[in-house]
Design an enzyme around this catalytic site. Sequence first.
Site, mmCIF file in Angstrom:
data_model
loop_
_atom_site.group_PDB
_atom_site.id
_atom_site.type_symbol
_atom_site.label_atom_id
_atom_site.label_comp_id
_atom_site.label_asym_id
_atom_site.label_seq_id
_atom_site.Cartn_x
_atom_site.Cartn_y
_atom_site.Cartn_z
ATOM 1 N N LYS A 102 0.845 -1.174 0.000
ATOM 2 C CA LYS A 102 0.000 0.000 0.000
ATOM 3 C C LYS A 102 0.887 1.233 0.000
ATOM 4 O O LYS A 102 1.681 1.439 0.923
ATOM 5 C CB LYS A 102 -0.925 0.004 1.222
ATOM 6 C CG LYS A 102 -1.791 1.258 1.268
ATOM 7 C CD LYS A 102 -2.851 1.193 2.325
ATOM 8 C CE LYS A 102 -3.648 2.490 2.351
ATOM 9 N NZ LYS A 102 -4.690 2.505 3.356
ATOM 10 N N LYS A 106 -2.316 -1.644 -3.758
ATOM 11 C CA LYS A 106 -3.149 -0.451 -3.749
ATOM 12 C C LYS A 106 -2.283 0.793 -3.823
ATOM 13 O O LYS A 106 -1.307 0.874 -3.073
ATOM 14 C CB LYS A 106 -3.944 -0.465 -2.449
ATOM 15 C CG LYS A 106 -4.828 0.713 -2.239
ATOM 16 C CD LYS A 106 -5.492 0.567 -0.922
ATOM 17 C CE LYS A 106 -6.198 1.876 -0.618
ATOM 18 N NZ LYS A 106 -6.685 1.956 0.696
HETATM 19 C C1 PBG Z 1 -7.343 3.579 5.241
HETATM 20 C C2 PBG Z 1 -7.731 3.512 3.822
HETATM 21 C C3 PBG Z 1 -7.588 4.501 2.845
HETATM 22 C C4 PBG Z 1 -8.139 3.996 1.674
HETATM 23 C C5 PBG Z 1 -8.629 2.721 1.962
HETATM 24 N N1 PBG Z 1 -8.352 2.434 3.293
HETATM 25 C C6 PBG Z 1 -7.043 5.865 2.964
HETATM 26 C C7 PBG Z 1 -5.611 6.066 3.210
HETATM 27 O O1 PBG Z 1 -4.831 5.136 3.386
HETATM 28 O O2 PBG Z 1 -5.200 7.241 3.267
HETATM 29 C C8 PBG Z 1 -8.208 4.692 0.366
HETATM 30 C C9 PBG Z 1 -9.217 4.140 -0.603
HETATM 31 C C10 PBG Z 1 -9.466 5.023 -1.764
HETATM 32 O O3 PBG Z 1 -8.803 6.045 -1.983
HETATM 33 O O4 PBG Z 1 -10.394 4.683 -2.523
HETATM 34 N N2 PBG Z 1 -8.473 3.403 6.081
#
Ligand code: PBG
Length: 331
Positions: free
Chosen positions: A199, A251
């Site tokens: 991520k 992601k």
């Molecule tokens: C954290 C989380 C995020 C997203 C999914 N889970 C935000 C981040 O890490 O800042 C982003 C998902 C998206 O942008 O569609 N809870």
Amino acid sequence: MSLVLPGERPRRLRSTSAIRRLVRENRLHPADLILPVFVREGIEEDVDISSMPGVVQHTRASLLEAAREALALGVGGLMVFGVPEHRDAIGSGATDPNGILNLALADLRAEFGESLVLMADLCLDEFTDHGHCGVLTATGTVDNDATLQRYAQMAVAQAEAGAHVVGPSGMMDGQVAVIRAALDEAGHTDVVILAYTAKYASAYYGPFREAVGSTLQGNRATYQQDPANRRESARELRLDLEQGADLVMVKPAGPYLDVLSDVAHHSDVPVAAYQVSGEYAQIEAAAQLGWLDRKRTVLESLQSIKRAGADVILTYYAADVARWIEDSESP
Ligand code: PBG
């Protein structure tokens, strides 16, 4: 005499729609798609998310309505995010059985049982007043090990509420092992862990911040990965697999297809990819301006994620795509 040798005519396999359909290497299917959804505490009606046209913050009732529709369309499951009314330093709402996310999970599980895969975002950022994914030390940095204890409690609360899958998205070291141990100890040995393995600290999460009303100042660069790094994801993958991840995820998806391809080659568990809010917003904005054909672009973006190796795709387009799937066999 032809200038092309007989064996050098790949166009032969593109000559009719029926042949193209026959030799197509990848197909999107609704069962492989997960729809991310937002449920907000204390609202009477859905609230639009301006940077994600067509996506809303749901009430508990309208979330059930959206889930019925997704199920009827054959969508594989939902990833649920909660938007609480009140936030505090440790994200108390995340572990409270009466917190909005846990209530919504319980509603969904009560209505849909095993017919829909119910996933819960396992992260504190929606529930903390500082907006970080964990709890903070006295000096304001994210405390890895103290956060793990909160994740363990959150995993059990989500399992108890009815989640089939928990998705730790905070990128804390050791999170998969700690969550697995906590779930098992509480008797939830069948609850699946979808690890956010690779991520990245991405600008593409921008619209999501609006979607969950995030209060974050600063960034997540001390826990999410540097977009410049590829090899680092191999290490994250190894650690998550060693700790017992049942599924692993990359992601964002579209801008990280190289990473997705690497992970897909080296993982022995199913691989998911998350087409995030900013990927959605880009397509929507260009389509609204008439600069891109919305449907073709959406299908191509997802086909590319599949081609790179994703078994499961989280996308805000899941219901749209399920509706289109019959004619997704492009001409
Ligand atoms: C954290 C989380 C995020 C997203 C999914 N889970 C935000 C981040 O890490 O800042 C982003 C998902 C998206 O942008 O569609 N809870």
